[in-house]
Design a protein around this motif. Structure first.
Motif, PDB file in Angstrom:
ATOM      1  N   SER A  43      59.367 -55.115  -5.128  1.00 42.36           N
ATOM      2  CA  SER A  43      58.987 -56.042  -6.193  1.00 42.36           C
ATOM      3  C   SER A  43      58.149 -55.285  -7.213  1.00 42.36           C
ATOM      4  N   ARG A  44      58.037 -55.870  -8.404  1.00 44.30           N
ATOM      5  CA  ARG A  44      57.276 -55.220  -9.460  1.00 44.30           C
ATOM      6  C   ARG A  44      55.814 -55.052  -9.039  1.00 44.30           C
ATOM      7  N   GLN A  45      55.316 -56.027  -8.299  1.00 38.72           N
ATOM      8  CA  GLN A  45      53.939 -55.962  -7.812  1.00 38.72           C
ATOM      9  C   GLN A  45      53.753 -54.746  -6.888  1.00 38.72           C
ATOM     10  N   ASP A  46      54.728 -54.571  -5.964  1.00 37.74           N
ATOM     11  CA  ASP A  46      54.657 -53.428  -5.045  1.00 37.74           C
ATOM     12  C   ASP A  46      54.696 -52.108  -5.805  1.00 37.74           C
ATOM     13  N   LEU A  47      55.567 -52.060  -6.809  1.00 38.97           N
ATOM     14  CA  LEU A  47      55.686 -50.829  -7.594  1.00 38.97           C
ATOM     15  C   LEU A  47      54.393 -50.530  -8.330  1.00 38.97           C
ATOM     16  N   ARG A  48      53.768 -51.611  -8.824  1.00 38.16           N
ATOM     17  CA  ARG A  48      52.547 -51.451  -9.609  1.00 38.16           C
ATOM     18  C   ARG A  48      51.404 -50.941  -8.734  1.00 38.16           C
ATOM     19  N   ASP A  49      51.354 -51.434  -7.507  1.00 38.54           N
ATOM     20  CA  ASP A  49      50.217 -51.120  -6.634  1.00 38.54           C
ATOM     21  C   ASP A  49      50.166 -49.661  -6.212  1.00 38.54           C
ATOM     22  N   ILE A  50      51.338 -49.046  -6.051  1.00 43.07           N
ATOM     23  CA  ILE A  50      51.363 -47.640  -5.616  1.00 43.07           C
ATOM     24  C   ILE A  50      51.908 -46.782  -6.747  1.00 43.07           C
ATOM     25  N   GLN A  51      51.107 -45.843  -7.214  1.00 38.27           N
ATOM     26  CA  GLN A  51      51.554 -44.930  -8.260  1.00 38.27           C
ATOM     27  C   GLN A  51      51.481 -43.507  -7.732  1.00 38.27           C
ATOM     28  N   ILE A  52      52.333 -42.651  -8.295  1.00 39.33           N
ATOM     29  CA  ILE A  52      52.347 -41.272  -7.816  1.00 39.33           C
ATOM     30  C   ILE A  52      52.060 -40.323  -8.981  1.00 39.33           C
ATOM     31  N   VAL A  53      51.263 -39.297  -8.720  1.00 37.73           N
ATOM     32  CA  VAL A  53      50.983 -38.273  -9.724  1.00 37.73           C
ATOM     33  C   VAL A  53      51.502 -36.949  -9.170  1.00 37.73           C
ATOM     34  N   PHE A  54      52.387 -36.308  -9.927  1.00 37.66           N
ATOM     35  CA  PHE A  54      53.035 -35.099  -9.427  1.00 37.66           C
ATOM     36  C   PHE A  54      52.245 -33.841  -9.750  1.00 37.66           C
ATOM     37  N   GLN A  55      52.609 -32.780  -9.040  1.00 38.27           N
ATOM     38  CA  GLN A  55      51.913 -31.499  -9.178  1.00 38.27           C
ATOM     39  C   GLN A  55      52.029 -30.925 -10.580  1.00 38.27           C
ATOM     40  N   TYR A  56      53.275 -30.873 -11.083  1.00 36.62           N
ATOM     41  CA  TYR A  56      53.470 -30.194 -12.353  1.00 36.62           C
ATOM     42  C   TYR A  56      53.561 -31.198 -13.486  1.00 36.62           C
ATOM     43  N   ALA A  57      52.452 -31.331 -14.228  1.00 32.01           N
ATOM     44  CA  ALA A  57      52.450 -32.239 -15.361  1.00 32.01           C
ATOM     45  C   ALA A  57      53.488 -31.798 -16.390  1.00 32.01           C
ATOM     46  N   ASP A  58      53.755 -30.488 -16.417  1.00 33.08           N
ATOM     47  CA  ASP A  58      54.739 -29.955 -17.364  1.00 33.08           C
ATOM     48  C   ASP A  58      56.090 -30.624 -17.218  1.00 33.08           C
ATOM     49  N   THR A  59      56.524 -30.802 -15.974  1.00 28.38           N
ATOM     50  CA  THR A  59      57.843 -31.372 -15.750  1.00 28.38           C
ATOM     51  C   THR A  59      57.776 -32.885 -15.584  1.00 28.38           C
ATOM     52  N   ALA A  60      56.593 -33.423 -15.286  1.00 34.12           N
ATOM     53  CA  ALA A  60      56.489 -34.866 -15.076  1.00 34.12           C
ATOM     54  C   ALA A  60      56.377 -35.635 -16.392  1.00 34.12           C
ATOM     55  N   LEU A  61      55.950 -34.952 -17.464  1.00 30.54           N
ATOM     56  CA  LEU A  61      55.822 -35.625 -18.761  1.00 30.54           C
ATOM     57  C   LEU A  61      57.021 -35.252 -19.624  1.00 30.54           C
ATOM     58  N   ASN A  62      57.642 -36.254 -20.213  1.00 33.13           N
ATOM     59  CA  ASN A  62      58.798 -35.992 -21.075  1.00 33.13           C
ATOM     60  C   ASN A  62      58.353 -35.243 -22.329  1.00 33.13           C
ATOM     61  N   PRO A  63      58.859 -34.015 -22.499  1.00 31.76           N
ATOM     62  CA  PRO A  63      58.366 -33.198 -23.616  1.00 31.76           C
ATOM     63  C   PRO A  63      58.717 -33.768 -24.990  1.00 31.76           C
ATOM     64  N   ALA A  64      59.689 -34.689 -25.041  1.00 32.68           N
ATOM     65  CA  ALA A  64      60.131 -35.209 -26.341  1.00 32.68           C
ATOM     66  C   ALA A  64      59.259 -36.371 -26.815  1.00 32.68           C
ATOM     67  N   HIS A  65      58.441 -36.938 -25.906  1.00 27.37           N
ATOM     68  CA  HIS A  65      57.661 -38.120 -26.281  1.00 27.37           C
ATOM     69  C   HIS A  65      56.220 -37.754 -26.609  1.00 27.37           C
ATOM     70  N   ILE A  66      55.612 -38.526 -27.515  1.00 27.65           N
ATOM     71  CA  ILE A  66      54.200 -38.316 -27.784  1.00 27.65           C
ATOM     72  C   ILE A  66      53.393 -39.083 -26.732  1.00 27.65           C
ATOM     73  N   ILE A  67      52.120 -38.701 -26.584  1.00 30.81           N
ATOM     74  CA  ILE A  67      51.293 -39.220 -25.491  1.00 30.81           C
ATOM     75  C   ILE A  67      51.231 -40.752 -25.500  1.00 30.81           C
ATOM     76  N   SER A  68      51.112 -41.348 -26.701  1.00 28.65           N
ATOM     77  CA  SER A  68      50.970 -42.804 -26.727  1.00 28.65           C
ATOM     78  C   SER A  68      52.245 -43.493 -26.233  1.00 28.65           C
ATOM     79  N   ASP A  69      53.415 -42.852 -26.432  1.00 29.30           N
ATOM     80  CA  ASP A  69      54.657 -43.419 -25.891  1.00 29.30           C
ATOM     81  C   ASP A  69      54.678 -43.308 -24.376  1.00 29.30           C
ATOM     82  N   ILE A  70      54.202 -42.145 -23.887  1.00 23.66           N
ATOM     83  CA  ILE A  70      54.200 -41.908 -22.441  1.00 23.66           C
ATOM     84  C   ILE A  70      53.321 -42.948 -21.746  1.00 23.66           C
ATOM     85  N   LEU A  71      52.163 -43.239 -22.344  1.00 28.57           N
ATOM     86  CA  LEU A  71      51.253 -44.208 -21.734  1.00 28.57           C
ATOM     87  C   LEU A  71      51.684 -45.641 -22.029  1.00 28.57           C
ATOM     88  N   GLY A  72      52.349 -45.845 -23.153  1.00 22.16           N
ATOM     89  CA  GLY A  72      52.737 -47.197 -23.555  1.00 22.16           C
ATOM     90  C   GLY A  72      53.825 -47.781 -22.661  1.00 22.16           C
TER      91      GLY A  72
END
Lengths: 551, 317
Positions: free
Chosen positions: A359-388
């Protein structure tokens, strides 16, 4: 002793994509005597590798040696023609790279590549070179020295490849060997073996070395002298003992301080697990890769019957070497890799095996942060899009509401708001990891799975990220499942730590017990393999791999 | 290693046969869509309806399409390509008289285009960013963008009409010396080399640049290897997979896709045979030609995979 290397006022210039010239090495001078090992230490971007490579007259694409002199064995490498430089490379000065796995050519056999240097410079016959290679394999404590050379690089382990790279560097009897972070990519238990092999060979043959590293404790074991670098300039220089005990420069002190993160001042755990439902309860989890066998189990099992409990507001560390199943466990908890059997429940609710069915609630409750921010962040998007994105998906925030929240998130991870219109490529490693973290926070989770979040960062930057994680926990009441191979970071943030070995949880420890070393032989090996700042540590290290295999 | 190679071969053969079957259906259906039929072509406009109907029955053209398809497929499986509708010769003989010509043209073109592409691709990669590299890149893009009938027509205009050096048409029966052969082949080969080289140059350049940037290429330089050794021994073997694939695609084009060039130069190859067969609605001939193109393509792609596999010890297992 005479001076083998003498660098005077070395300057290296880099040309940026926009064509602008930046001086990245700003007039560095130092000497290396014959048979001496000098260490260049500093964070990434401090220019330590660039300086080391300039000893070979080599500058990476876009860089050039723009000034000063690099005297090596009586000749100025900085003013030499490319042909003369090639004549010295490999013969007088040789190089051991950070990742031997990437530096060995996948298309050729190892022995061919090890003897290649001797053949290029025509220093000995093919047969003599092969005999010497085998002798070096033996000296470096490699298994099956007679035949290991006939394998291809992908057929041997990372630690073995690193030693094979050392054999490749030593085959020509060089006067100077450059070690470019040669153990950074290795597990601590493997690092010890490799360091010992390096040290023994160098000492026995009296070869001079330049050892590039960001890890003071590793450097303490091998170096006679330490040079501390920052922003392309020498900050401090001195004998190893002097730097470790009487550091004068503030930056050196900062490096030393980052080595001793303050342990988490957690109150003792109330041993009353039945009273409250745990935040996360994992029982008998089996996760693997490949197709299923007849009995419903996967072809390759990466996690075997692991059970974990994590109370609200607490942090659980997962430690173990690469391949021990740490990350696979996190991926199964997040639902990215559905387990073959076993249960994951969150606040008493059973979670669906795959994220798509949660469920969306379950997805929201557990978040994952990966080792390599380089590959985890889409290089084509600006930061506000990534967070938005997560703000819109989980909370339906748009427009100005979303803007306000993005600014709050950036404040939370201590990033300037001006970064919101930048792309990930314009940020530093530490900043990217903060954005990565902010994205997880955008969902307002209760549990964050941190998968080696500080492993790709420099010591000082990593320490700051750990402090941030602690602070966010205090403010937001988060829990972390903190995966790392680095014991000191786990000790700094976790209330308890589970030790994984070959897919199994072998032990669960409190920080107090981490210091005493634990019960299981693997736990003891793991803890004792972490290099200490004491320069005598490596020589007194007791090796008990066999005890682990036996257990 | 043998087992991996064997498995790959068996898998590829199975997929290849399935592909051929699908292609057979598509080719057969497509020829059904052609307006008019061979009987109308053979008897001309003055034919009476009775004569047309009679000949159709005699040639089994009245049978339902699926029956004719099965009949044709069975023949193919037994190695019988059928009889030409138009001149009643065995299709196999017709093809046998033309296929060597096409193979010779393809062979000569490949012998020039492959070394040329490798040379230009590798040198452009090594001298990346220099005016030489930019010139090669711009030229390859330009050549890709110009259609082959344009290249061929310009070649005729230039060499035959203005300079008068070369014959505009390729008459293979007047070839007595190497000089003659070069005169006959020069223009078709030049036109085809233009068409097929561009892709190979681009793939070679990209592949070599990628491997030259790799840590093992840097390691080779730091071992004192000469630039030539770095490229030929360390970079090229690892770039081989994509390069060989690009070559296979280009060569398969030479087998079947050269209709325009063969037509312009009146070269008696298999592609022109097929075009003529379409004009006369000679279905067995069209179908057989299409199947041969498909087989050639599958063989080349499979060879490329095998070469790529042999070059990669990781895949060899």
């Amino acid at each position: 002793m005479t001076e083998l290397v003498s660098i005077r006022d070395l300057k290296v210039e880099a040309t940026s994509d926009a064509g602008r010239r930046i001086e990245i090495i700003k007039g560095v001078s130092f000497e290396v005597k014959e048979g001496e090992i000098v260490s260049l230490i500093g964070e990434s971007g401090s220019g330590k590798s660039t300086i080391a490579l300039s000893l070979m007259g080599y500058a990476r694409t876009g860089c050039r040696i723009s000034g000063g002199e690099v005297m090596l064995d009586g000749r100025n490498v900085a003013r030499m023609g490319e042909r003369a430089r090639a004549g010295m490379r490999g013969a007088v000065v040789s190089y051991i790279p950070q990742s031997a796995a990437a530096a060995f050519n996948p298309a050729h056999r190892i022995l061919t590549q090890v003897v290649e240097t001797a053949r290029i410079h025509d220093l000995m016959s093919e047969a003599a070179a092969k005999a010497r290679a085998i002798e070096l394999f033996r000296a470096l404590a490699l298994p099956e020295p007679e035949t290991i050379g006939f394998r291809y690089p992908h057929q041997v382990s990372g630690g073995q490849l690193q030693r094979l790279a050392a054999a490749m560097a030593l085959i020509t009897h060089p006067k100077l060997v450059i070690f470019d972070e040669p153990t950074t990519a290795l597990d601590v238990t493997t690092q010890v073996e490799v360091l010992r092999a390096f040290k023994a060979v160098m000492r026995e043959r009296g070869i001079a070395g330049v050892y590039v590293s960001h890890d003071l404790a590793v450097v303490a074991q091998v170096a006679d002298r330490i040079i501390v670098l920052k922003d392309g300039a020498v900050q401090e220089e001195g004998a190893t003992g002097q730097i470790l005990h009487h550091a004068r420069h503030p930056y050196t002190r900062e490096l030393l301080a980052a080595f001793h993160p303050s342990p988490r001042a957690g109150e003792p755990i109330e041993t009353n697990p039945a009273a409250e439902t745990p935040l996360l309860d994992v029982s008998d989890l089996v996760v693997g890769y490949g197709g299923l066998k007849a009995d419903g189990m996967p072809q390759i099992t990466a996690v075997k019957n692991v059970s974990l409990r994590l109370e609200k507001g607490r942090n659980l560390g997962i430690i173990g070497e690469s391949g021990s199943g740490k990350s696979t466990l996190a991926r199964a908890v997040a639902g990215l890799l559905p387990p073959a059997s076993g249960k994951v429940s969150f606040e008493g609710r059973m979670l669906a095996p795959s994220a798509g069915k949660r469920s969306r609630q379950d997805l929201r409750d557990i978040q994952i942060v990966f080792q390599y921010a380089d590959t985890a962040l889409n290089p084509a998007h600006i930061i506000s899009d990534i967070l938005g994105r997560p703000l819109k998906f989980f909370h339906g925030l748009r427009g100005s509401e979303q803007d306000v929240r993005i600014n709050q998130l950036l404040d939370m991870v201590k990033l300037p708001r001006a970064l919101r219109d930048r792309r990930p490529a314009e940020l530093s490693g530490g900043q990217k990891q903060r954005v990565n973290l902010a994205r997880a926070l955008a969902a307002e989770p209760k549990l964050i799975l941190c998968d080696e979040v500080t492993s790709a960062l420099d010591t000082v930057v990593a320490a700051a990220v750990i402090d941030l994680l602690k602070e966010l926990q205090r403010e937001l009441g988060l829990s972390y499942l903190f995966i790392s191979h680095d014991l000191s970071t786990v000790r700094a943030i976790c209330d308890e730590a589970a030790v994984m070995y070959c897919g199994e949880k072998v032990e669960q420890l409190t920080p107090a017990k981490m210091d005493s070393g634990g019960q299981h032989p693997y736990t003891r090996l793991l803890f004792s393999s972490v290099p200490k700042l004491d320069p005598r540590w490596l020589d007194s290290f007791e090796h008990d791999r066999e005890a682990v295999s036996a257990a | 290693m043998r087992t991996v190679l064997f498995q790959l071969l068996v898998g590829r053969l199975a997929i290849g046969l399935a592909t051929l079957f699908i292609v057979a259906i598509v080719v057969f259906s497509a020829t059904m869509l052609l307006p008019g039929d061979v009987v109308e072509v053979l008897l001309g406009q003055a034919a009476t309806p009775e004569a047309i109907a009679g000949l159709r029955t005699a040639m089994h053209l009245d049978d339902p399409a699926p029956v004719r398809f099965v009949h044709w497929l069975m023949g193919l499986l037994q190695g019988d390509l059928g009889q030409s509708y138009v001149n009643n010769l065995p299709v196999a003989d017709l093809i046998a008289s033309r296929l060597p010509n096409t193979l010779r043209l393809a062979g000569v073109t490949a012998a020039i285009a492959i070394p040329l592409s490798l040379f230009l691709g590798i040198t452009a990669a090594v001298m990346r960013g220099t005016p030489y590299d930019r010139t090669v890149s711009i030229l390859t893009v330009a050549v890709i963008s110009v259609p082959e009938f344009m290249t061929a027509t310009l070649a005729v205009l230039f060499f035959s009409v203005w300079l008068g050096w070369l014959p505009a048409l390729s008459h293979l029966n007047h070839v007595d010396s190497i000089g003659d052969m070069m005169r006959v082949y020069a223009m078709p080969v030049i036109s085809l080399t233009f068409v097929v080289s561009a892709q190979m140059i681009r793939m070679t350049r990209a592949g070599v640049i990628e491997t030259l940037d790799s840590p093992y290429a840097e390691m080779a330089r730091l071992k004192g290897a000469s630039p030539a050794r770095v490229v030929l021994r360390h970079a090229l073997p690892n770039a081989l997979g994509p390069i060989v694939n690009a070559m296979a695609l280009s060569l398969s084009y030479l087998l079947g896709g050269v209709i325009i060039v063969e037509t312009i130069f009146n070269y008696p190859g298999i592609a022109r045979l097929m075009v003529d067969a379409v004009a006369t609605r000679d279905l067995p001939l069209i179908q057989s030609c299409a199947m041969i193109f498909c087989v050639g393509y599958l063989i080349l792609v499979m060879l490329a995979d095998i070469v790529a596999l042999m070059a990669n010890p990781k895949l060899r297992g």
